[in-house]
Enzyme design. Structure first.
Site, mmCIF file in Angstrom:
data_model
loop_
_atom_site.group_PDB
_atom_site.id
_atom_site.type_symbol
_atom_site.label_atom_id
_atom_site.label_comp_id
_atom_site.label_asym_id
_atom_site.label_seq_id
_atom_site.Cartn_x
_atom_site.Cartn_y
_atom_site.Cartn_z
ATOM 1 N N GLY A 1 0.813 -1.201 0.000
ATOM 2 C CA GLY A 1 0.000 0.000 0.000
ATOM 3 C C GLY A 1 0.848 1.253 0.000
ATOM 4 N N PRO B 1 2.514 4.922 1.154
ATOM 5 C CG PRO B 1 4.459 6.092 0.632
ATOM 6 C CD PRO B 1 3.190 5.584 0.029
ATOM 7 C CE LYS C 1 3.289 -0.105 3.428
ATOM 8 N NZ LYS C 1 2.737 1.264 3.276
ATOM 9 C CD GLU D 1 -7.628 30.466 -5.936
ATOM 10 O OE1 GLU D 1 -8.385 29.469 -5.957
ATOM 11 O OE2 GLU D 1 -6.423 30.400 -6.262
ATOM 12 C CG ASP E 1 -4.986 26.090 -11.699
ATOM 13 O OD1 ASP E 1 -5.081 25.332 -10.719
ATOM 14 O OD2 ASP E 1 -5.160 27.319 -11.651
#
Length: 607
Positions: free
Chosen positions: A194, A196, A200, A417, A494
């Protein structure tokens, strides 16, 4: 006994220092004497400048009239020298050289004896200290102490399926007859895979806390050293310890450090690492039987592991530990807020929904940051505002309130924005997420941010949703062009994200009509020695066509954003003005502003 050895070692060391000091003093005294050749001695004798001369064996020393001493060096004719001294009324003093047999013996044998004694003391100290300095081939695995702080499965949330798999492993060791009575075989290995931070290692610690059997823990990097053969020796020693303590569990963290593809890498690979892997493969499933020893391992790079390591009989079970969903994130937040006082304003459900993609480590960090924020503000309990502040800090970086932004740049950021937020609102029916917050407060490397709040976790995207996301990403750039008639570098991130989405849609997901249902590549990391030899399975013409399709998709997203913002310019102006006044607009306030100004929907409102 140890104090006795330490004292003897000190006396031997002092004896060596004294001998060395006498030797250096003698050499220093000899250096202070002037060195004269024999012809120079004869010349001084003829000039009556020699006060006395002493002959001792092969050495000739003397004193001049001015009181300085000298030592004769170089080849000499003894008869000629004595004749010249006699002619100048100089009678040498002949001294008998002492018997040097004993001194020679002491000067040669004593240092050797002292060195031998020192060596024996050093080896004895190594053995009394466990022989750590000489035990290169011994395993460095640590056997967890039962009295230490335990982590149990109650401390693990968001990975229910992985917990079930590991709970069964514990039962295999505790009740083997229950599973072997029908002819079944206990699995030999479990691989946790999986990204980080997904838990685990935490799962392995929980297994250690729950299991009533010995648990050995070691890192993959502990096997490979600069000494040849050390890694393989440590693997054998590790499994020998496991056999002596069977039934037991051995956990290897970051196994990709030792389990990578054999023969991979420029130049054919690292022989020492490959020999270590070979030893590991044999110990896991070789001629000898390791009954009662289960190997657990964790990695975030399963794609680079050797296929022989992943086959059944070695790692029989491969458990994927991924990022948690909404329910899992809520459970993780519950675990980490157990010992943190929170007030009634805290809604962990909203926090779970607003943190898509967060791993367990990210959520733990979020809770810790919220507690620190509350403590910094002298609060008795952690409130929702502290969690929101911590969430923004974890995901975007700390606020940069001290950053002085020119008024014109601040205005451009507000329109940028606002453009993102308005396009997202208009395209809500096309799969866009709801706007959670719009801000022009600088955080990290960003001068502003539009944050979305998905209604639910998404594990796949449709073509319509990809086009919608590209249009939203283009909204900020288009808003700048509408208002200022110019572009800025603020849209760099973007454009990168939009291009990546379009590239994946065309080359990986088969969403281009011209390219058709085919995959042109993978986004996985290149692995040296395995991937550099590959060639593209498509022509240059296909590659050019893919570039054209990527360009078309980004252009279509830009055109859609331009249509929406030109149709709703009055909302763009108003939202930018509110942002300049208050810096941050929350989701509810944003909805009120947009609804009050009667938005125009230039695109169909159905998916």
């Amino acid at each position: 006994m140890k104090s006795y050895s330490r004292g003897l070692f000190l006396w031997v060391f002092l004896a060596l220092v004294v001998m060395l000091s006498f030797t250096l003093v003698g050499q220093d005294a000899r250096r202070k004497q002037a060195e004269l050749s024999y012809p120079q001695v004869v010349q001084h004798a003829r000039q009556h400048q020699i006060k006395e001369i002493t002959v001792k064996g092969q050495d000739l020393t003397g004193t001049l009239e001015d009181g300085s001493t000298f030592r004769a060096v170089g080849p000499v004719d003894a008869d000629f020298l004595l004749q010249q001294l006699a002619e100048n009324d100089i009678i040498p003093n002949f001294e008998r050289e002492p018997d040097g047999g004993m001194m020679t013996l002491l000067s040669t044998a004593l240092p050797m004896v002292l060195i031998f004694v020192l060596f024996m003391l050093f080896m004895r100290n190594l053995q009394s200290g466990g022989g750590k300095a000489m035990s290169f081939g011994k395993s460095r695995a640590k056997m967890l102490n039962e009295s230490a702080h335990k982590v149990t499965f109650d401390d693990v949330a968001g990975v229910d399926e992985a917990k079930e798999e590991l709970q069964e492993i514990i039962q295999f060791l505790q009740e083997p007859e229950k599973y072997t009575r029908l002819g079944g075989r206990i699995p030999k290995g479990v691989l946790l895979m999986g990204p980080p931070g997904t838990g685990k290692t935490l799962l392995a610690r929980a297994v250690a806390g729950e299991a009533s059997v010995p648990f050995f823990s070691i890192s993959g990097s502990d096997f490979v050293e600069m000494f040849v053969g050390v890694g393989a020796s440590r693997v054998r020693d590790l499994f020998d310890q496991g056999k002596k303590n069977a039934p037991c569990i051995i956990f290897v963290d970051e196994i990709d450090a030792v389990g990578r593809h054999r023969g991979a890498g420029m130049g054919g690979g690292h022989d020492e690492r490959e020999q270590t892997l070979n030893a590991l493969l044999v110990e896991m499933d070789g001629f000898e039987c390791n009954e009662g020893v289960i190997l657990m391992a964790a990695t975030n790079r399963p794609d680079v592991l050797d296929p022989a390591l992943l086959r059944p009989g070695r790692f029989d079970r491969q458990v994927v530990v991924g990022n948690p969903d909404v329910k899992g994130r809520r459970g993780i937040l519950d675990v980490h807020t157990r010992n943190i006082p929170t007030d009634d304003s805290v809604d962990l459900g909203i926090l779970a929904k607003s943190t898509p993609g967060f791993s367990g480590a990210d959520l733990e960090n979020l809770v810790n940051e919220a507690a620190l924020v509350a403590a910094r503000n002298d609060l008795e309990k952690v409130n929702m505002a502290s969690f929101e502040h911590a969430k923004d800090k974890v995901s975007m970086g700390p606020e940069r309130r001290s950053l002085v932004i020119p008024a014109k740049e601040r205005k451009r950021t507000a329109y940028h924005e606002a453009g993102h937020a308005i396009v997202a609102k208009i395209l809500a029916s096309q799969g866009a997420d709801a706007v959670h917050k719009v801000t022009i407060v600088p955080r990290g490397r960003a001068l502003g941010l539009t944050q979305m709040l998905p209604a639910e976790d998404q594990y796949g995207l449709t073509l319509t949703q990809i086009k919608t996301q590209i249009a939203i990403l283009m909204g900020g750039r288009v808003a700048e062009l509408i208002i200022f008639r110019d572009f800025s570098t603020g849209a760099q991130n973007d454009l990168e994200r939009a291009t990546k989405l379009a590239h994946s849609a065309v080359t990986r997901f088969g969403m281009s009509e011209k390219i058709g249902p085919r995959s042109l590549g993978s986004d996985s990391e290149v692995f040296l020695g395995r991937d550099f030899g590959k060639v593209n399975a498509y022509s240059e013409a296909t590659s050019k066509l893919a570039d054209e399709e990527i360009y078309r998709m980004t252009r279509e997203g830009e055109s859609m954003a331009d249509t929406i913002l030109n149709s709703n310019r009055h909302i763009l102006e108003r939202l930018a003005q509110v942002l300049l006044e208050s810096e941050t607009v929350e989701g509810k306030t944003f909805e009120t502003i947009v609804t009050a100004l009667s938005p125009v929907f230039p695109v169909p409102e159905s998916a």
